[in-house]
Design a protein around this motif. Structure first.
Motif, PDB file in Angstrom:
ATOM      1  N   LEU A   8       0.839  -1.196   0.000  1.00  0.00           N
ATOM      2  CA  LEU A   8       0.000   0.000   0.000  1.00  0.00           C
ATOM      3  C   LEU A   8       0.875   1.247   0.000  1.00  0.00           C
ATOM      4  O   LEU A   8       0.660   2.181  -0.789  1.00  0.00           O
ATOM      5  CB  LEU A   8      -0.905  -0.031   1.222  1.00  0.00           C
ATOM      6  CG  LEU A   8      -2.176   0.784   1.234  1.00  0.00           C
ATOM      7  CD1 LEU A   8      -3.047   0.493   0.025  1.00  0.00           C
ATOM      8  CD2 LEU A   8      -2.955   0.501   2.513  1.00  0.00           C
ATOM      9  N   LEU A   9       1.880   1.260   0.860  1.00  0.00           N
ATOM     10  CA  LEU A   9       2.799   2.391   0.938  1.00  0.00           C
ATOM     11  C   LEU A   9       3.544   2.575  -0.384  1.00  0.00           C
ATOM     12  O   LEU A   9       3.672   3.695  -0.890  1.00  0.00           O
ATOM     13  CB  LEU A   9       3.785   2.198   2.089  1.00  0.00           C
ATOM     14  CG  LEU A   9       4.821   3.294   2.298  1.00  0.00           C
ATOM     15  CD1 LEU A   9       4.133   4.630   2.568  1.00  0.00           C
ATOM     16  CD2 LEU A   9       5.752   2.933   3.435  1.00  0.00           C
ATOM     17  N   ALA A  10       4.013   1.492  -0.967  1.00  0.00           N
ATOM     18  CA  ALA A  10       4.720   1.572  -2.253  1.00  0.00           C
ATOM     19  C   ALA A  10       3.807   2.151  -3.331  1.00  0.00           C
ATOM     20  O   ALA A  10       4.204   3.053  -4.083  1.00  0.00           O
ATOM     21  CB  ALA A  10       5.227   0.190  -2.666  1.00  0.00           C
ATOM     22  N   GLY A  11       2.595   1.659  -3.408  1.00  0.00           N
ATOM     23  CA  GLY A  11       1.656   2.160  -4.406  1.00  0.00           C
ATOM     24  C   GLY A  11       1.339   3.629  -4.204  1.00  0.00           C
ATOM     25  O   GLY A  11       1.326   4.414  -5.160  1.00  0.00           O
ATOM     26  N   TRP A  12       1.074   4.018  -2.964  1.00  0.00           N
ATOM     27  CA  TRP A  12       0.756   5.414  -2.687  1.00  0.00           C
ATOM     28  C   TRP A  12       1.930   6.329  -3.011  1.00  0.00           C
ATOM     29  O   TRP A  12       1.740   7.427  -3.529  1.00  0.00           O
ATOM     30  CB  TRP A  12       0.340   5.592  -1.240  1.00  0.00           C
ATOM     31  CG  TRP A  12      -1.025   5.054  -0.935  1.00  0.00           C
ATOM     32  CD1 TRP A  12      -1.994   4.685  -1.823  1.00  0.00           C
ATOM     33  CD2 TRP A  12      -1.573   4.830   0.355  1.00  0.00           C
ATOM     34  NE1 TRP A  12      -3.114   4.245  -1.156  1.00  0.00           N
ATOM     35  CE2 TRP A  12      -2.881   4.319   0.181  1.00  0.00           C
ATOM     36  CE3 TRP A  12      -1.094   4.997   1.649  1.00  0.00           C
ATOM     37  CZ2 TRP A  12      -3.718   3.996   1.248  1.00  0.00           C
ATOM     38  CZ3 TRP A  12      -1.928   4.678   2.706  1.00  0.00           C
ATOM     39  CH2 TRP A  12      -3.225   4.185   2.506  1.00  0.00           C
ATOM     40  N   CYS A  13       3.142   5.889  -2.705  1.00  0.00           N
ATOM     41  CA  CYS A  13       4.323   6.711  -3.009  1.00  0.00           C
ATOM     42  C   CYS A  13       4.540   6.814  -4.515  1.00  0.00           C
ATOM     43  O   CYS A  13       4.835   7.896  -5.033  1.00  0.00           O
ATOM     44  CB  CYS A  13       5.563   6.161  -2.305  1.00  0.00           C
ATOM     45  SG  CYS A  13       5.542   6.472  -0.521  1.00  0.00           S
ATOM     46  N   ILE A  14       4.385   5.716  -5.222  1.00  0.00           N
ATOM     47  CA  ILE A  14       4.524   5.745  -6.676  1.00  0.00           C
ATOM     48  C   ILE A  14       3.488   6.697  -7.277  1.00  0.00           C
ATOM     49  O   ILE A  14       3.813   7.537  -8.121  1.00  0.00           O
ATOM     50  CB  ILE A  14       4.390   4.321  -7.278  1.00  0.00           C
ATOM     51  CG1 ILE A  14       5.610   3.474  -6.899  1.00  0.00           C
ATOM     52  CG2 ILE A  14       4.222   4.375  -8.803  1.00  0.00           C
ATOM     53  CD1 ILE A  14       5.433   1.982  -7.159  1.00  0.00           C
ATOM     54  N   GLY A  15       2.246   6.576  -6.846  1.00  0.00           N
ATOM     55  CA  GLY A  15       1.197   7.462  -7.346  1.00  0.00           C
ATOM     56  C   GLY A  15       1.467   8.919  -7.015  1.00  0.00           C
ATOM     57  O   GLY A  15       1.253   9.804  -7.844  1.00  0.00           O
ATOM     58  N   GLY A  16       1.956   9.172  -5.812  1.00  0.00           N
ATOM     59  CA  GLY A  16       2.288  10.537  -5.416  1.00  0.00           C
ATOM     60  C   GLY A  16       3.416  11.118  -6.249  1.00  0.00           C
ATOM     61  O   GLY A  16       3.384  12.296  -6.622  1.00  0.00           O
ATOM     62  N   ILE A  17       4.401  10.291  -6.568  1.00  0.00           N
ATOM     63  CA  ILE A  17       5.522  10.738  -7.399  1.00  0.00           C
ATOM     64  C   ILE A  17       5.047  11.054  -8.816  1.00  0.00           C
ATOM     65  O   ILE A  17       5.398  12.089  -9.391  1.00  0.00           O
ATOM     66  CB  ILE A  17       6.648   9.677  -7.406  1.00  0.00           C
ATOM     67  CG1 ILE A  17       7.313   9.618  -6.028  1.00  0.00           C
ATOM     68  CG2 ILE A  17       7.669   9.965  -8.504  1.00  0.00           C
ATOM     69  CD1 ILE A  17       8.199   8.394  -5.821  1.00  0.00           C
ATOM     70  N   VAL A  18       4.244  10.168  -9.386  1.00  0.00           N
ATOM     71  CA  VAL A  18       3.709  10.399 -10.734  1.00  0.00           C
ATOM     72  C   VAL A  18       2.855  11.665 -10.749  1.00  0.00           C
ATOM     73  O   VAL A  18       2.984  12.508 -11.645  1.00  0.00           O
ATOM     74  CB  VAL A  18       2.922   9.166 -11.241  1.00  0.00           C
ATOM     75  CG1 VAL A  18       2.202   9.469 -12.544  1.00  0.00           C
ATOM     76  CG2 VAL A  18       3.860   7.971 -11.423  1.00  0.00           C
ATOM     77  N   ALA A  19       1.993  11.830  -9.747  1.00  0.00           N
ATOM     78  CA  ALA A  19       1.144  13.028  -9.664  1.00  0.00           C
ATOM     79  C   ALA A  19       2.002  14.288  -9.548  1.00  0.00           C
ATOM     80  O   ALA A  19       1.703  15.310 -10.178  1.00  0.00           O
ATOM     81  CB  ALA A  19       0.182  12.921  -8.480  1.00  0.00           C
ATOM     82  N   TYR A  20       3.061  14.219  -8.759  1.00  0.00           N
ATOM     83  CA  TYR A  20       3.962  15.363  -8.605  1.00  0.00           C
ATOM     84  C   TYR A  20       4.532  15.777  -9.962  1.00  0.00           C
ATOM     85  O   TYR A  20       4.517  16.952 -10.316  1.00  0.00           O
ATOM     86  CB  TYR A  20       5.096  15.011  -7.635  1.00  0.00           C
ATOM     87  CG  TYR A  20       6.138  16.092  -7.512  1.00  0.00           C
ATOM     88  CD1 TYR A  20       6.018  17.093  -6.561  1.00  0.00           C
ATOM     89  CD2 TYR A  20       7.240  16.126  -8.362  1.00  0.00           C
ATOM     90  CE1 TYR A  20       6.964  18.096  -6.444  1.00  0.00           C
ATOM     91  CE2 TYR A  20       8.193  17.126  -8.259  1.00  0.00           C
ATOM     92  CZ  TYR A  20       8.057  18.108  -7.301  1.00  0.00           C
ATOM     93  OH  TYR A  20       8.992  19.104  -7.204  1.00  0.00           O
ATOM     94  N   PHE A  21       5.038  14.807 -10.722  1.00  0.00           N
ATOM     95  CA  PHE A  21       5.662  15.140 -12.004  1.00  0.00           C
ATOM     96  C   PHE A  21       4.634  15.550 -13.062  1.00  0.00           C
ATOM     97  O   PHE A  21       4.936  16.377 -13.920  1.00  0.00           O
ATOM     98  CB  PHE A  21       6.579  14.017 -12.478  1.00  0.00           C
ATOM     99  CG  PHE A  21       7.884  14.013 -11.731  1.00  0.00           C
ATOM    100  CD1 PHE A  21       8.801  15.047 -11.893  1.00  0.00           C
ATOM    101  CD2 PHE A  21       8.186  13.009 -10.832  1.00  0.00           C
ATOM    102  CE1 PHE A  21       9.993  15.076 -11.178  1.00  0.00           C
ATOM    103  CE2 PHE A  21       9.383  13.022 -10.107  1.00  0.00           C
ATOM    104  CZ  PHE A  21      10.285  14.061 -10.290  1.00  0.00           C
TER     105      PHE A  21
END
Length: 175
Positions: free
Chosen positions: A44-57
């Motif tokens: 869950l943490l990995a997915g949320w961080c990946i999504g947050g990184i993609v959203a940031y960029f």
């Protein structure tokens, strides 16, 4: 099949931090039973961080032209300086990551040009206890342990109030 299932769960968790109308949280009880609590928290943490990184960029790429078209850029920069610079800046970002809906901060801080490293640290720091809480709170709900649920809601309320107070104080602080 296990690796594919895990990848799908991580991917759906990533999408849930990027799309307003989509949530992977309903899959947490199934994942918890299938993969165990600890692995579910990690995925869950990995997915949320990946999504947050993609959203940031994405926010970083498309946000500035949108901001320039619809908002007064000088006012936006002034607001950024007031809110996110100085002593309270990182703490405010961290609290915002804790209390704002997960699909908002990545785009917002990317569009605003907030330092990526600080955003990433705030994201990991904020999402870790939330991932743990989600997995264990779902178990508490299933087990009908309302005390755990009430304590979790109380903690979130305190953090949301603290965020509002710090934002108010930061805005009111003389420059």
């Amino acid at each position: 099949y296990r690796a594919a299932s895990m990848s799908i769960f991580v991917g759906l968790a990533a999408l849930s931090t990027m799309l307003v109308s989509f949530s992977s949280i309903v899959l947490v009880p199934v994942a918890s039973v299938t993969f165990g609590k600890v692995l579910t928290v990690i995925m869950l943490l990995a997915g949320w961080c990946i999504g947050g990184i993609v959203a940031y960029f994405i926010g970083r790429a498309v946000g500035p032209p949108i901001i320039k078209r619809f908002f007064d850029v000088e006012k936006m920069h002034e607001y950024q300086d007031v809110m996110f610079d100085g002593k309270a800046g990182f703490g405010l970002i961290l609290l915002a990551r804790l209390v704002l809906p997960s699909e908002v901060p990545g785009y917002l801080f990317g569009a605003g040009g907030y330092h990526f490293g600080r955003y990433l640290i705030a994201t990991i720091t904020a999402e870790t206890p939330y991932a743990i809480a989600v997995v264990y709170f779902f178990d508490a709900i299933i087990d009908k342990d309302m005390l755990v649920v009430i304590i979790g809601a109380g903690i979130w309320t305190i953090l949301a109030s603290l965020t509002a107070y710090l934002a108010w104080r930061q805005i009111r602080q003389p420059r």
